[in-house]
Scaffold this motif. Structure first.
Motif, short mmCIF file in Angstrom:
data_model
loop_
_atom_site.label_atom_id
_atom_site.label_comp_id
_atom_site.label_asym_id
_atom_site.label_seq_id
_atom_site.Cartn_x
_atom_site.Cartn_y
_atom_site.Cartn_z
N ALA A 1 23.07 -3.16 2.96
CA ALA A 1 23.28 -3.50 1.55
C ALA A 1 23.93 -2.32 0.85
N GLY A 2 24.73 -2.60 -0.16
CA GLY A 2 25.40 -1.54 -0.89
C GLY A 2 24.55 -0.96 -1.99
N GLY A 3 25.19 -0.27 -2.92
CA GLY A 3 24.48 0.29 -4.05
C GLY A 3 23.91 1.67 -3.77
N ILE A 4 23.15 2.14 -4.74
CA ILE A 4 22.58 3.48 -4.67
C ILE A 4 21.38 3.47 -3.73
N PRO A 5 21.32 4.38 -2.74
CA PRO A 5 20.15 4.42 -1.85
C PRO A 5 18.88 4.82 -2.60
N VAL A 6 17.78 4.21 -2.20
CA VAL A 6 16.49 4.43 -2.86
C VAL A 6 15.58 5.21 -1.92
N PRO A 7 14.93 6.29 -2.39
CA PRO A 7 14.04 7.06 -1.52
C PRO A 7 12.81 6.25 -1.12
N THR A 8 12.31 6.51 0.08
CA THR A 8 11.11 5.83 0.57
C THR A 8 9.87 6.69 0.36
N LEU A 9 8.72 6.03 0.38
CA LEU A 9 7.45 6.71 0.18
C LEU A 9 6.37 5.99 0.97
N ALA A 10 5.62 6.73 1.77
CA ALA A 10 4.46 6.18 2.47
C ALA A 10 3.23 6.33 1.58
N LEU A 11 2.43 5.28 1.50
CA LEU A 11 1.26 5.34 0.61
C LEU A 11 0.28 6.43 1.01
N ASP A 12 0.12 6.68 2.31
CA ASP A 12 -0.77 7.76 2.72
C ASP A 12 -0.30 9.11 2.18
N ASP A 13 1.01 9.33 2.18
CA ASP A 13 1.54 10.59 1.63
C ASP A 13 1.32 10.65 0.13
N PHE A 14 1.51 9.54 -0.55
CA PHE A 14 1.30 9.51 -2.00
C PHE A 14 -0.16 9.81 -2.34
N ILE A 15 -1.08 9.21 -1.60
CA ILE A 15 -2.51 9.43 -1.86
C ILE A 15 -2.90 10.87 -1.57
N ALA A 16 -2.35 11.43 -0.50
CA ALA A 16 -2.65 12.83 -0.17
C ALA A 16 -2.15 13.76 -1.26
N ALA A 17 -1.00 13.44 -1.86
CA ALA A 17 -0.42 14.31 -2.88
C ALA A 17 -1.11 14.17 -4.22
N THR A 18 -1.58 12.97 -4.55
CA THR A 18 -2.14 12.72 -5.88
C THR A 18 -3.66 12.70 -5.91
N GLY A 19 -4.30 12.46 -4.76
CA GLY A 19 -5.75 12.30 -4.74
C GLY A 19 -6.22 10.97 -5.30
N LEU A 20 -5.32 10.02 -5.47
CA LEU A 20 -5.66 8.72 -6.04
C LEU A 20 -5.86 7.70 -4.92
N MET A 21 -7.09 7.26 -4.73
CA MET A 21 -7.41 6.27 -3.70
C MET A 21 -7.73 4.95 -4.38
N PRO A 22 -6.92 3.91 -4.18
CA PRO A 22 -7.12 2.65 -4.91
C PRO A 22 -8.25 1.82 -4.33
N SER A 23 -8.90 1.05 -5.19
CA SER A 23 -9.89 0.07 -4.74
C SER A 23 -9.26 -1.30 -4.58
N PHE A 24 -8.08 -1.51 -5.20
CA PHE A 24 -7.39 -2.79 -5.12
C PHE A 24 -5.89 -2.55 -5.08
N ILE A 25 -5.20 -3.33 -4.23
CA ILE A 25 -3.74 -3.25 -4.13
C ILE A 25 -3.17 -4.65 -4.16
N LYS A 26 -2.19 -4.87 -5.02
CA LYS A 26 -1.35 -6.07 -4.96
C LYS A 26 -0.02 -5.64 -4.35
N MET A 27 0.42 -6.34 -3.30
CA MET A 27 1.65 -5.96 -2.61
C MET A 27 2.52 -7.19 -2.40
N ASP A 28 3.71 -7.14 -2.98
CA ASP A 28 4.70 -8.21 -2.83
C ASP A 28 6.07 -7.54 -2.82
N ILE A 29 6.57 -7.22 -1.61
CA ILE A 29 7.81 -6.46 -1.50
C ILE A 29 8.82 -7.16 -0.57
#
Length: 401
Positions: free
Chosen positions: A166-194
Motif C-alpha cells: 500500500a502507498g502513503g506515509i509509512p506508520v511505525p509499529t508498536l508491540a503492546l508488551d513494549d508499550f506496557i514495559a515503557a509506561t507501566g500501564l497494564m490494562p484490565s480490558f482491551i477492545k481490539m478491532d484492527i
C-alpha cells in the motif's frame, strides 16, 4: 486574517504527515480567501478533502445514546469500571475510547491506538470534542514487534488496514508488551478491532496475556481461528458477543461469514462471568402476523411488548437476497432505538439476525426492520423470538457515564 490562520497552522505542525496536511490546508485557505465575495467554492484537491474533513463520521455527544457496534458497547459497559486501565486498539473514530473514558472516570487511564493516517485526525477531533481528558491517543500500528514500519490501505468505509505494498506515509509499529514495559500501564480490558491484524498484535503481547490476563473483545472471522487458538492455548475461553454462544470452533458462530465480535475471558475468571452462564429463557415467540408491514416491505411489531429490566436476545427469523437496498434493523424501547444494525437485507439476513438489548428499566419494546433505500421482494419475514439472559440480572450498570 490569512496570515493569522497560516501562522497558527504552521505552529501546529510536528510530523511529516501534519506538515503535508498543513500545506494542503494553506493552499485551500489561500484559494478561498482570494475568491470574490459570495462566489461558491469547492475543494480542488482530493487529498485535501480526504485529510482535512475531521468532522466526517462525527460521534454522538457523550450524553446521548450511541448505536456504534452495540454488542461491543455492552462488553465495555460490563467490564470497565472507575479507576480502570483499558486499551482501545483500533480506535477508529473514537467511539469506544469515549465510552471507556466516561466509565473509567477521572482516576482511570485509557490508551487508544489508531494506525490509519486518514482516520487519526477524525479520532483526535472526536476525542477532544468529547473532552476525554483521561485518553491518550497514539498514532501507531499495533504489531508483533516495535520499530518496523507498515503501510495502510484505505478501505471503503473507515476500515483501513495494514497491507503490503500500500502507498502513503509509512506508520511505525508498536508491540503492546513494549508499550506496557515503557509506561507501566497494564490494562484490565482491551477492545481490539484492527481489520485482520489482531493475530500480529497478540503475537506481540505474550507477557500481557500471561501476566496481565486482561479480558478482551476482539473482532474475528469464523474462517480464521488463529486468534482463538492462540488465546485458548493461553487459558482463555470465548463467547460470541452477537449471540452469547460459547465458541470452541468456527462452526459455533451463528453467522458463517463476515466477522464477529468475540469476548475472550481468562478461564480462571469465567465462573464469575455472566457471559459464560448458558441459561436462556424464552419469553415470547412472535409470529409473522404480530408485525405490521409497510409499503416497502419493512416490518415492525404491531403491539409493543412489555418487558422488565434485564438483558435480552431478540432473534429475528427472516431470509432475504437483496443487495441493492439499505435497511435499519433492531429494537426500539419506549420510542427510542436501543439497538440497531445498518446494512443491506442479504447481509442482514445472513449475519445480523441476533439483536442484544439491555433494558435498565422496564420498557415497551418493538423489534423492527425498516428500509432506508430500495426494497427487497425476496424478504421473507417470519417473526422473532425474545429470550431473557437471567445471568445479567446481577450485573450493575456503570455508576457514572
Amino acid at each position: 486574517m490569512r496570515q493569522t490562520i497560516l501562522s497558527f497552522l504552521r505552529r501546529a505542525t510536528g510530523t511529516a504527515q501534519l506538515r503535508q496536511q498543513v500545506v494542503l490546508l494553506e493552499e485551500e485557505v489561500a484559494r478561498l480567501l482570494q475568491a470574490p465575495r459570495g462566489q461558491a467554492t469547492s475543494p480542488s484537491n482530493p487529498a485535501l478533502e480526504r485529510l482535512a474533513r475531521h468532522a466526517d463520521f462525527p460521534l454522538q455527544a457523550w450524553w446521548e445514546r450511541s448505536l456504534w457496534e452495540p454488542v461491543v458497547q455492552l462488553a465495555v459497559r460490563d467490564h470497565v469500571r472507575p479507576g480502570d486501565i483499558a486499551f482501545d486498539v483500533g480506535a477508529n473514530a473514537g467511539a469506544f475510547a469515549m465510552q471507556m473514558s466516561r466509565q473509567a472516570g477521572p482516576r482511570g487511564t485509557i490508551c487508544a491506538f489508531e494506525a490509519s493516517p486518514r482516520i487519526i485526525g477524525r479520532t483526535q477531533h472526536n476525542l477532544l470534542q468529547a473532552a476525554c481528558h483521561n485518553v491518550t491517543l497514539y498514532h501507531r500500528a499495533i504489531w508483533h514487534r516495535s520499530g518496523d514500519f507498515v503501510h495502510i490501505a484505505e478501505g471503503s468505509h473507515l476500515n483501513d488496514r495494514v497491507e503490503s505494498g500500500a502507498g502513503g506515509i509509512p506508520v511505525p509499529t508498536l508491540a503492546l508488551d513494549d508499550f506496557i514495559a515503557a509506561t507501566g500501564l497494564m490494562p484490565s480490558f482491551i477492545k481490539m478491532d484492527i481489520e485482520g491484524a489482531e493475530l500480529d498484535a497478540l503475537r506481540g503481547s505474550p507477557r500481557l496475556i500471561a501476566e496481565g490476563r486482561p479480558i478482551m473483545a476482539l473482532e474475528q472471522a469464523p474462517d480464521d481461528m488463529r486468534c482463538h487458538e492462540l488465546l485458548t492455548a493461553a487459558g482463555y475461553l470465548a463467547v460470541d458477543l452477537g449471540s452469547y454462544k460459547r465458541i470452541t470452533r468456527g462452526e459455533d458462530f451463528a453467522n458463517p461469514t463476515g466477522v464477529n465480535n468475540v469476548l475472550f475471558v481468562p478461564e480462571e475468571q469465567t465462573a464469575a462471568s455472566p457471559y459464560f452462564d448458558s441459561r436462556q429463557e424464552l419469553v415470547a415467540k412472535l409470529e409473522a402476523g404480530a408485525f405490521t408491514r409497510d409499503a416497502a416491505g419493512g416490518a415492525r411489531l404491531a403491539q409493543p411488548m412489555e418487558l422488565p429490566a434485564g438483558r435480552y436476545l431478540v432473534r429475528a427469523d427472516f431470509s432475504a437476497q437483496g443487495r441493492d437496498n439499505e435497511v435499519y434493523a433492531g429494537v426500539d424501547a419506549d420510542g427510542e432505538t436501543v439497538f440497531r444494525y445498518h446494512t443491506f437485507t442479504a447481509f442482514m439476513a445472513e449475519c445480523y439476525r441476533d439483536w442484544v438489548v439491555q433494558l435498565d428499566r422496564p420498557g415497551r419494546i418493538e423489534p423492527f426492520l425498516r428500509f432506508l433505500n430500495g426494497r427487497d421482494a425476496t424478504l421473507d419475514w417470519r417473526g422473532a423470538e425474545v429470550i431473557r439472559l437471567p445471568a445479567f440480572d446481577s450485573v450493575a450498570p456503570p455508576l457514572v457515564f
